[in-house]
Design a protein around this motif. Structure first.
Motif, PDB file in Angstrom:
ATOM      1  N   GLY A  71     136.888  39.900 -49.925  1.00 36.48           N
ATOM      2  CA  GLY A  71     135.466  39.602 -49.961  1.00 36.48           C
ATOM      3  C   GLY A  71     135.122  38.213 -49.470  1.00 36.48           C
ATOM      4  O   GLY A  71     133.964  37.910 -49.198  1.00 36.48           O
ATOM      5  N   HIS A  72     136.124  37.355 -49.338  1.00 26.87           N
ATOM      6  CA  HIS A  72     135.890  35.955 -48.974  1.00 26.87           C
ATOM      7  C   HIS A  72     136.278  35.609 -47.539  1.00 26.87           C
ATOM      8  O   HIS A  72     135.969  34.528 -47.064  1.00 26.87           O
ATOM      9  CB  HIS A  72     136.617  35.041 -49.956  1.00 26.87           C
ATOM     10  CG  HIS A  72     135.939  34.989 -51.278  1.00 26.87           C
ATOM     11  ND1 HIS A  72     135.955  36.033 -52.171  1.00 26.87           N
ATOM     12  CD2 HIS A  72     135.176  34.032 -51.838  1.00 26.87           C
ATOM     13  CE1 HIS A  72     135.248  35.710 -53.234  1.00 26.87           C
ATOM     14  NE2 HIS A  72     134.763  34.501 -53.058  1.00 26.87           N
ATOM     15  N   VAL A  73     136.980  36.501 -46.877  1.00 29.71           N
ATOM     16  CA  VAL A  73     137.371  36.274 -45.490  1.00 29.71           C
ATOM     17  C   VAL A  73     136.475  37.146 -44.616  1.00 29.71           C
ATOM     18  O   VAL A  73     136.303  38.330 -44.887  1.00 29.71           O
ATOM     19  CB  VAL A  73     138.859  36.625 -45.271  1.00 29.71           C
ATOM     20  CG1 VAL A  73     139.254  36.459 -43.815  1.00 29.71           C
ATOM     21  CG2 VAL A  73     139.736  35.767 -46.161  1.00 29.71           C
ATOM     22  N   ARG A  78     139.104  38.213 -40.802  1.00 29.26           N
ATOM     23  CA  ARG A  78     139.196  39.405 -41.659  1.00 29.26           C
ATOM     24  C   ARG A  78     139.805  40.565 -40.879  1.00 29.26           C
ATOM     25  O   ARG A  78     140.680  41.276 -41.366  1.00 29.26           O
ATOM     26  CB  ARG A  78     137.806  39.756 -42.177  1.00 29.26           C
ATOM     27  CG  ARG A  78     137.740  40.974 -43.065  1.00 29.26           C
ATOM     28  CD  ARG A  78     136.269  41.216 -43.426  1.00 29.26           C
ATOM     29  NE  ARG A  78     136.061  42.467 -44.081  1.00 29.26           N
ATOM     30  CZ  ARG A  78     135.806  42.596 -45.365  1.00 29.26           C
ATOM     31  NH1 ARG A  78     135.748  41.535 -46.145  1.00 29.26           N
ATOM     32  NH2 ARG A  78     135.603  43.782 -45.884  1.00 29.26           N
ATOM     33  N   VAL A  79     139.342  40.756 -39.651  1.00 28.70           N
ATOM     34  CA  VAL A  79     139.854  41.829 -38.803  1.00 28.70           C
ATOM     35  C   VAL A  79     141.340  41.609 -38.526  1.00 28.70           C
ATOM     36  O   VAL A  79     142.155  42.533 -38.651  1.00 28.70           O
ATOM     37  CB  VAL A  79     139.049  41.918 -37.486  1.00 28.70           C
ATOM     38  CG1 VAL A  79     139.692  42.881 -36.504  1.00 28.70           C
ATOM     39  CG2 VAL A  79     137.608  42.320 -37.768  1.00 28.70           C
ATOM     40  N   ASP A  80     141.708  40.390 -38.148  1.00 29.03           N
ATOM     41  CA  ASP A  80     143.109  40.089 -37.849  1.00 29.03           C
ATOM     42  C   ASP A  80     143.991  40.212 -39.085  1.00 29.03           C
ATOM     43  O   ASP A  80     145.128  40.682 -38.999  1.00 29.03           O
ATOM     44  CB  ASP A  80     143.239  38.695 -37.239  1.00 29.03           C
ATOM     45  CG  ASP A  80     142.689  38.625 -35.820  1.00 29.03           C
ATOM     46  OD1 ASP A  80     142.430  39.692 -35.217  1.00 29.03           O
ATOM     47  OD2 ASP A  80     142.497  37.499 -35.331  1.00 29.03           O
ATOM     48  N   LEU A  81     143.479  39.796 -40.242  1.00 31.52           N
ATOM     49  CA  LEU A  81     144.239  39.929 -41.482  1.00 31.52           C
ATOM     50  C   LEU A  81     144.525  41.399 -41.759  1.00 31.52           C
ATOM     51  O   LEU A  81     145.666  41.784 -42.041  1.00 31.52           O
ATOM     52  CB  LEU A  81     143.484  39.292 -42.656  1.00 31.52           C
ATOM     53  CG  LEU A  81     144.170  39.362 -44.018  1.00 31.52           C
ATOM     54  CD1 LEU A  81     145.526  38.672 -44.006  1.00 31.52           C
ATOM     55  CD2 LEU A  81     143.260  38.746 -45.086  1.00 31.52           C
ATOM     56  N   ALA A  82     143.516  42.231 -41.660  1.00 32.56           N
ATOM     57  CA  ALA A  82     143.700  43.668 -41.896  1.00 32.56           C
ATOM     58  C   ALA A  82     144.672  44.263 -40.868  1.00 32.56           C
ATOM     59  O   ALA A  82     145.496  45.117 -41.212  1.00 32.56           O
ATOM     60  CB  ALA A  82     142.360  44.382 -41.841  1.00 32.56           C
ATOM     61  N   ARG A  83     144.606  43.809 -39.646  1.00 30.49           N
ATOM     62  CA  ARG A  83     145.491  44.308 -38.593  1.00 30.49           C
ATOM     63  C   ARG A  83     146.957  43.965 -38.852  1.00 30.49           C
ATOM     64  O   ARG A  83     147.839  44.745 -38.527  1.00 30.49           O
ATOM     65  CB  ARG A  83     145.086  43.678 -37.262  1.00 30.49           C
ATOM     66  CG  ARG A  83     144.715  44.679 -36.240  1.00 30.49           C
ATOM     67  CD  ARG A  83     144.462  44.023 -34.903  1.00 30.49           C
ATOM     68  NE  ARG A  83     143.094  44.349 -34.546  1.00 30.49           N
ATOM     69  CZ  ARG A  83     142.271  43.567 -33.913  1.00 30.49           C
ATOM     70  NH1 ARG A  83     142.643  42.369 -33.516  1.00 30.49           N
ATOM     71  NH2 ARG A  83     141.054  43.951 -33.647  1.00 30.49           N
ATOM     72  N   ARG A  84     147.196  42.781 -39.406  1.00 32.01           N
ATOM     73  CA  ARG A  84     148.573  42.316 -39.578  1.00 32.01           C
ATOM     74  C   ARG A  84     149.199  42.730 -40.903  1.00 32.01           C
ATOM     75  O   ARG A  84     150.417  42.625 -41.067  1.00 32.01           O
ATOM     76  CB  ARG A  84     148.636  40.796 -39.443  1.00 32.01           C
ATOM     77  CG  ARG A  84     148.315  40.332 -38.035  1.00 32.01           C
ATOM     78  CD  ARG A  84     148.535  38.855 -37.904  1.00 32.01           C
ATOM     79  NE  ARG A  84     147.939  38.321 -36.691  1.00 32.01           N
ATOM     80  CZ  ARG A  84     148.029  37.056 -36.324  1.00 32.01           C
ATOM     81  NH1 ARG A  84     148.690  36.190 -37.075  1.00 32.01           N
ATOM     82  NH2 ARG A  84     147.463  36.644 -35.211  1.00 32.01           N
ATOM     83  N   LEU A  85     148.383  43.156 -41.850  1.00 36.11           N
ATOM     84  CA  LEU A  85     148.908  43.594 -43.146  1.00 36.11           C
ATOM     85  C   LEU A  85     149.357  45.051 -43.073  1.00 36.11           C
ATOM     86  O   LEU A  85     148.869  45.818 -42.235  1.00 36.11           O
ATOM     87  CB  LEU A  85     147.827  43.465 -44.223  1.00 36.11           C
ATOM     88  CG  LEU A  85     147.518  42.065 -44.720  1.00 36.11           C
ATOM     89  CD1 LEU A  85     146.259  42.064 -45.575  1.00 36.11           C
ATOM     90  CD2 LEU A  85     148.697  41.490 -45.495  1.00 36.11           C
TER      91      LEU A  85
END
Length: 168
Positions: A71-73, A78-85
């Protein structure tokens, strides 16, 4: 003779934070496959980082921490974080409605503590740090740098980094 019925909560399974807030640190080699971790690898890294006894405990704190962070990114980070996780972790981040203004780090910790059964600010800080401190290995230092640049001051410590303050 019967034994009393007791309920164990996640708070009971947490290692007790030291009075100074120091956590045992076992340096891990930088994984050149950042962004290619499996859910199980992420949970194992969190379990080791936080000293949790079981993968179930690590999974619980991982879900809480990534949901709160999600909720804070915002934006490309945010998109890149979701892509790399790993996919399960990515869904936790992506499913959160972004906040209009991120909380300062201390309020973020209190927010998580208030929404976690049996948690105190100290245990919430431990749990958050146990998860967030493995993200540089899991998703890459470059992305964590970008995320930290987006968040209010104070989050670096949760990610296991020193809090650098610019000179006036």
């Amino acid at each position: 003779m019967s034994t009393p019925n007791t309920t164990t909560t996640l708070a009971d399974a947490r290692p007790e934070p030291s009075p100074t807030g120091d956590r045992p640190h076992t340096p891990r080699a930088r994984d050149p496959r950042a962004g290619n971790w499996t859910w199980e690898q992420l949970l194992d890294a969190v379990r080791q980082s936080g000293g949790y006894e079981t993968v179930k405990d690590a999974e619980s704190v991982t879900r809480v921490a990534l949901s709160a962070l999600g909720g804070h990114v915002t934006g490309d980070e945010r998109v890149d974080l979701a892509r790399r996780l790993p996919e399960r972790a990515a869904r936790l981040v992506a499913s959160q409605i972004p906040v209009t203004s991120p909380l300062v780090a201390a309020d973020f910790v209190d927010y998580v503590a208030a929404r976690t059964e049996g948690a105190t600010p100290a245990t919430a800080r431990w749990d958050l740090s146990s998860v967030l401190s493995v993200l540089p290995e899991a998703v890459g230092d470059d992305l964590v740098d970008r995320i930290l640049a987006q968040l209010p001051q104070g989050y670096a410590l949760l990610f296991g980094r020193p809090q650098l303050v610019q000179a006036a």
